[in-house]
Design a protein around this motif. Structure first.
Motif, PDB file in Angstrom:
ATOM      1  N   LEU A  59       0.840  -1.200   0.000  1.00 53.37           N
ATOM      2  CA  LEU A  59       0.000   0.000   0.000  1.00 53.37           C
ATOM      3  C   LEU A  59       0.878   1.254   0.000  1.00 53.37           C
ATOM      4  N   THR A  60       1.955   1.242   0.793  1.00 55.43           N
ATOM      5  CA  THR A  60       2.848   2.402   0.841  1.00 55.43           C
ATOM      6  C   THR A  60       3.713   2.489  -0.414  1.00 55.43           C
ATOM      7  N   VAL A  61       4.315   1.350  -0.789  1.00 51.64           N
ATOM      8  CA  VAL A  61       5.293   1.389  -1.876  1.00 51.64           C
ATOM      9  C   VAL A  61       4.608   1.348  -3.243  1.00 51.64           C
ATOM     10  N   GLY A  62       3.622   0.454  -3.385  1.00 58.97           N
ATOM     11  CA  GLY A  62       3.005   0.267  -4.695  1.00 58.97           C
ATOM     12  C   GLY A  62       1.913   1.271  -5.004  1.00 58.97           C
ATOM     13  N   ILE A  63       1.042   1.539  -4.032  1.00 62.01           N
ATOM     14  CA  ILE A  63      -0.112   2.397  -4.305  1.00 62.01           C
ATOM     15  C   ILE A  63       0.235   3.869  -4.067  1.00 62.01           C
ATOM     16  N   LEU A  64       0.888   4.143  -2.922  1.00 62.84           N
ATOM     17  CA  LEU A  64       1.254   5.530  -2.617  1.00 62.84           C
ATOM     18  C   LEU A  64       2.540   5.931  -3.343  1.00 62.84           C
ATOM     19  N   GLY A  65       3.396   4.928  -3.621  1.00 67.24           N
ATOM     20  CA  GLY A  65       4.607   5.218  -4.365  1.00 67.24           C
ATOM     21  C   GLY A  65       5.734   5.819  -3.543  1.00 67.24           C
ATOM     22  N   GLU A  66       5.745   5.554  -2.231  1.00 76.22           N
ATOM     23  CA  GLU A  66       6.862   6.033  -1.409  1.00 76.22           C
ATOM     24  C   GLU A  66       7.616   4.828  -0.869  1.00 76.22           C
ATOM     25  N   LEU A  67       8.939   4.872  -0.977  1.00 69.36           N
ATOM     26  CA  LEU A  67       9.758   3.747  -0.526  1.00 69.36           C
ATOM     27  C   LEU A  67       9.960   3.835   0.980  1.00 69.36           C
ATOM     28  N   SER A  68       9.405   2.857   1.693  1.00 68.90           N
ATOM     29  CA  SER A  68       9.583   2.829   3.156  1.00 68.90           C
ATOM     30  C   SER A  68      10.488   1.658   3.516  1.00 68.90           C
ATOM     31  N   LEU A  69      11.544   1.942   4.279  1.00 69.73           N
ATOM     32  CA  LEU A  69      12.491   0.888   4.663  1.00 69.73           C
ATOM     33  C   LEU A  69      12.373   0.550   6.138  1.00 69.73           C
ATOM     34  N   GLY A  70      11.292   0.970   6.775  1.00 69.89           N
ATOM     35  CA  GLY A  70      11.170   0.717   8.208  1.00 69.89           C
ATOM     36  C   GLY A  70       9.896  -0.014   8.573  1.00 69.89           C
ATOM     37  N   HIS A  71       9.387  -0.813   7.620  1.00 68.34           N
ATOM     38  CA  HIS A  71       8.082  -1.412   7.866  1.00 68.34           C
ATOM     39  C   HIS A  71       8.115  -2.392   9.040  1.00 68.34           C
ATOM     40  N   ALA A  72       9.258  -3.041   9.260  1.00 68.89           N
ATOM     41  CA  ALA A  72       9.368  -3.970  10.394  1.00 68.89           C
ATOM     42  C   ALA A  72       9.195  -3.224  11.715  1.00 68.89           C
ATOM     43  N   GLY A  73       9.471  -1.937  11.728  1.00 69.06           N
ATOM     44  CA  GLY A  73       9.274  -1.132  12.932  1.00 69.06           C
ATOM     45  C   GLY A  73       7.822  -1.143  13.371  1.00 69.06           C
ATOM     46  N   PHE A  74       6.922  -1.001  12.414  1.00 71.25           N
ATOM     47  CA  PHE A  74       5.492  -1.035  12.750  1.00 71.25           C
ATOM     48  C   PHE A  74       5.082  -2.433  13.199  1.00 71.25           C
ATOM     49  N   MET A  75       5.683  -3.441  12.556  1.00 68.40           N
ATOM     50  CA  MET A  75       5.402  -4.826  12.936  1.00 68.40           C
ATOM     51  C   MET A  75       5.828  -5.024  14.388  1.00 68.40           C
ATOM     52  N   SER A  76       6.975  -4.462  14.731  1.00 74.16           N
ATOM     53  CA  SER A  76       7.524  -4.579  16.073  1.00 74.16           C
ATOM     54  C   SER A  76       6.598  -3.917  17.098  1.00 74.16           C
ATOM     55  N   VAL A  77       6.164  -2.708  16.796  1.00 79.07           N
ATOM     56  CA  VAL A  77       5.254  -2.000  17.705  1.00 79.07           C
ATOM     57  C   VAL A  77       4.001  -2.841  17.937  1.00 79.07           C
ATOM     58  N   GLY A  78       3.442  -3.374  16.846  1.00 78.15           N
ATOM     59  CA  GLY A  78       2.240  -4.201  16.956  1.00 78.15           C
ATOM     60  C   GLY A  78       2.516  -5.481  17.723  1.00 78.15           C
ATOM     61  N   ALA A  79       3.680  -6.097  17.458  1.00 75.53           N
ATOM     62  CA  ALA A  79       4.024  -7.362  18.099  1.00 75.53           C
ATOM     63  C   ALA A  79       4.130  -7.185  19.608  1.00 75.53           C
TER      64      ALA A  79
END
Lengths: 348, 235
Positions: A59-79
């Motif tokens: 959704l961020t990279v393909g649809i919004l078109g912004e390269l995010s390299l910290g997605h695991a950070g959100f996974m971590s917060v959720g985990a």
């Protein structure tokens, strides 16, 4: 024609839903049989979590078109927020299913809040700078959680930062032990919960993409200046995509954590962010179906190759290269076009 | 004629560079006003300041009597200023019709009627409405960008170098459409390097040089002015 096109993309959405349902039923039936290896059975929940991670990053990279390299950070917060919630509610909510549902929601909310906070500086940036800041964000989250200590007793949750000593009342226990992470997680995640989360994620993303907001988000990706000139509120729509993506990643993180015995913050590092990005790129930018396949295949592959321990990463790399070469070859693309009606290279 | 846009004493900086200096101009309802000048004179900067993409340090911009100088760009579009950005910024991956529909993003309802009007103005776009916008020719893309701006029902349409990179015959076409829009009552602020064409359609004109407005008058007056002739019309 416009109508026809809509029908075609809708049909692809329904095909994706149908595929997930069929895959779930098949796996569910086979997982009961003897031929189904225990390792693979143990992989079912992580696969679901990574599939949701890949779709949310898409959704961020393909649809919004912004390269995010910290997605695991959100996974971590959720985990961690999800696992702490599940541990704290162990007595209050005896039903594991309900506890899991609450944990997923809490994981999504916390990751969504963190996503909102960091989107303020991040979305002022573009391209490389955005990638660098999200990369740093992933590392910061990891360091923060490695220094966080959480205990629970009758009075409720107790937090401590940097100092590992928390005085707890009688019968209290530590949940999160800084760099040691959270031990003895109840393993309440199920394959069914993973399946439901995937379906829910698909539903949220498809509905967002097909809405007026979705068109605004894709217009921003295609041409920011043109989007501004037709009156699209850049910050609002960028934030909408970014925060949705973060919240979904948080839910995936909670699902993942509650399927493990132990989680440590170091698990959700830069390598994990890149791994998820690999799923997205390999599956195709903006292509949710591709993300599902890529995430599932690449999560199973290292496990399936465990027999060739020494050559495992070598084979993994070769497979990656072959897939990239293969999906770029015009012949193969032509073949795919014939096989999959309506797949004409358009996004989503 | 009622004043629709008034720019008063605007100063814009790019970092340390003072890009436009104390620029003031007005546009009256129903007029075509053109802003001409050489490369880097600050014409596009002026337009972007009006549309809210750049911020002025001083001065005021009033549209229909209300100050818009602090509004974000999407609010300015809602107020009724549409900009056709320089270099035909269209959504290359969408179809022609989808591009036009994006033009109506700020409002809902009545889209069908507006589409009909735009297609009547640009029959070429009707022929190609299902085509992906990226496959259009340069002239068609310019028409699409103009059509998209019209979809927002602008009270004022700002065109940034519509003739840029187009063959002379297409430039003629674009300007005949500008004239037609004018006849229908659309107010237009036109930024151009092609001074001759711009002055031929304009009711009034401003000449910009290195960030300042140096001359102003009716289109015909300026076309006759020695200074303009020498600098922009080749003698």
């Amino acid at each position: 024609m416009n109508r026809l096109k809509l029908d075609r993309s809708l049909r692809r959405d329904y095909l994706t839903y149908a595929f997930v349902i069929v895959a779930y039923v098949i796996l569910q039936v086979f997982s009961g049989t003897k031929g189904f290896s225990p390792t693979l059975r143990g992989q079912l929940v992580p696969i679901c979590a990574y599939v949701v991670m890949a779709m949310s990053l898409n959704l961020t990279v393909g649809i919004l078109g912004e390269l995010s390299l910290g997605h695991a950070g959100f996974m971590s917060v959720g985990a961690f927020s999800g696992a702490i919630a599940a541990a704290a509610l162990q007595n209050a909510v005896p039903s594991p299913g309900l506890r899991l549902a609450i944990a997923l929601v809490i994981g999504a909310i916390f990751a969504g809040i963190v996503g909102t906070v960091i989107s303020v500086p991040v979305l002022r940036l573009n391209g490389d700078y955005l990638a660098i800041v999200t990369l740093a964000f992933g590392q910061i989250i990891k360091s923060l959680i490695e220094n966080l200590y959480v205990g629970v007793d009758a009075a409720g949750l107790h937090f401590s930062f940097l100092k590992p000593h928390i005085t707890l009342a009688q019968g209290g226990r530590m949940i999160l032990n800084g760099p040691m992470g959270i031990p003895n997680i109840g393993k309440i995640s199920t394959f069914l919960a993973g399946f439901i989360l995937i379906m829910l994620t698909l539903f949220i993303i498809f509905n967002l993409v097909r809405s007026r907001a979705g068109r605004a988000i894709m217009a921003l990706r295609d041409n920011r200046i043109a989007a501004e000139s037709v009156g699209i509120n850049v910050t609002k729509y960028k934030m909408m995509a970014f925060v949705t993506s973060a919240a979904l990643a948080g839910a995936a993180g909670a699902l993942f954590a509650l399927g493990q015995n132990t989680i440590v913050a170091a698990k959700f590092d830069f390598n994990t962010s890149i791994l998820i990005l690999v799923f997205v790129v390999l599956g195709g930018l903006g292509n949710m179906f591709g993300s599902i396949i890529a995430a599932a295949a690449l999560t199973i592959l290292p496990e399936a190759l465990r027999g060739f321990a020494d050559y495992r990463m070598l084979i993994y790399a070769v497979v990656l290269i072959l897939v990239m070469l293969g999906t770029n070859s015009p012949q193969l693309k032509g073949l795919l076009k014939k096989l999959v009606p309506g797949k004409k290279g358009e996004e989503v | 004629m009622e004043e629709i846009l008034s720019v008063q004493g605007v100063n814009v900086y790019y970092g340390a560079i003072h890009a436009i200096k104390d620029v003031s101009l007005t546009v009256n309802e129903g007029e075509i006003v053109t802003l001409i000048g050489a490369n880097g004179a600050g014409k596009s900067t002026t337009l972007q300041t009006i549309s809210g993409l750049l911020r002025s340090k001083t001065g005021d911009i009033r549209f229909c009597g209300q100050s818009i100088v602090h509004l974000p760009s999407h609010k300015i579009v809602e107020r009724g200023i549409a900009q056709v950005p320089e270099g035909r910024r269209i959504f290359l991956q969408m179809t022609v019709q989808e591009n036009l529909e994006m033009g109506a993003f700020t409002r809902s309802g009545g889209v069908e009627k507006d589409l009909e009007r735009v297609y009547a103005l640009f029959p070429r776009l009707l022929e190609r409405k299902k085509q992906i916008a990226g496959t259009l020719s340069g002239g068609e893309q310019q028409m699409l960008a103009m059509g998209r701006a019209l979809m927002s029902h602008p009270k004022l349409m700002m065109l940034d170098e519509p003739s840029m990179g187009l063959a002379p015959i297409l430039v003629e076409q674009v300007f005949s459409i500008i004239r037609q829009l004018h006849d229908e009552g659309t107010t237009i602020l036109l930024v151009e390097q092609n001074a001759q064409m711009a002055l031929s359609v304009a009711d009034r004109a401003y000449v910009m040089e290195t960030g300042k407005i140096t001359l102003q008058g009716t289109g015909a007056e300026l076309a006759q002015s020695d200074q303009v002739k020498k600098a922009y019309l080749g003698g």
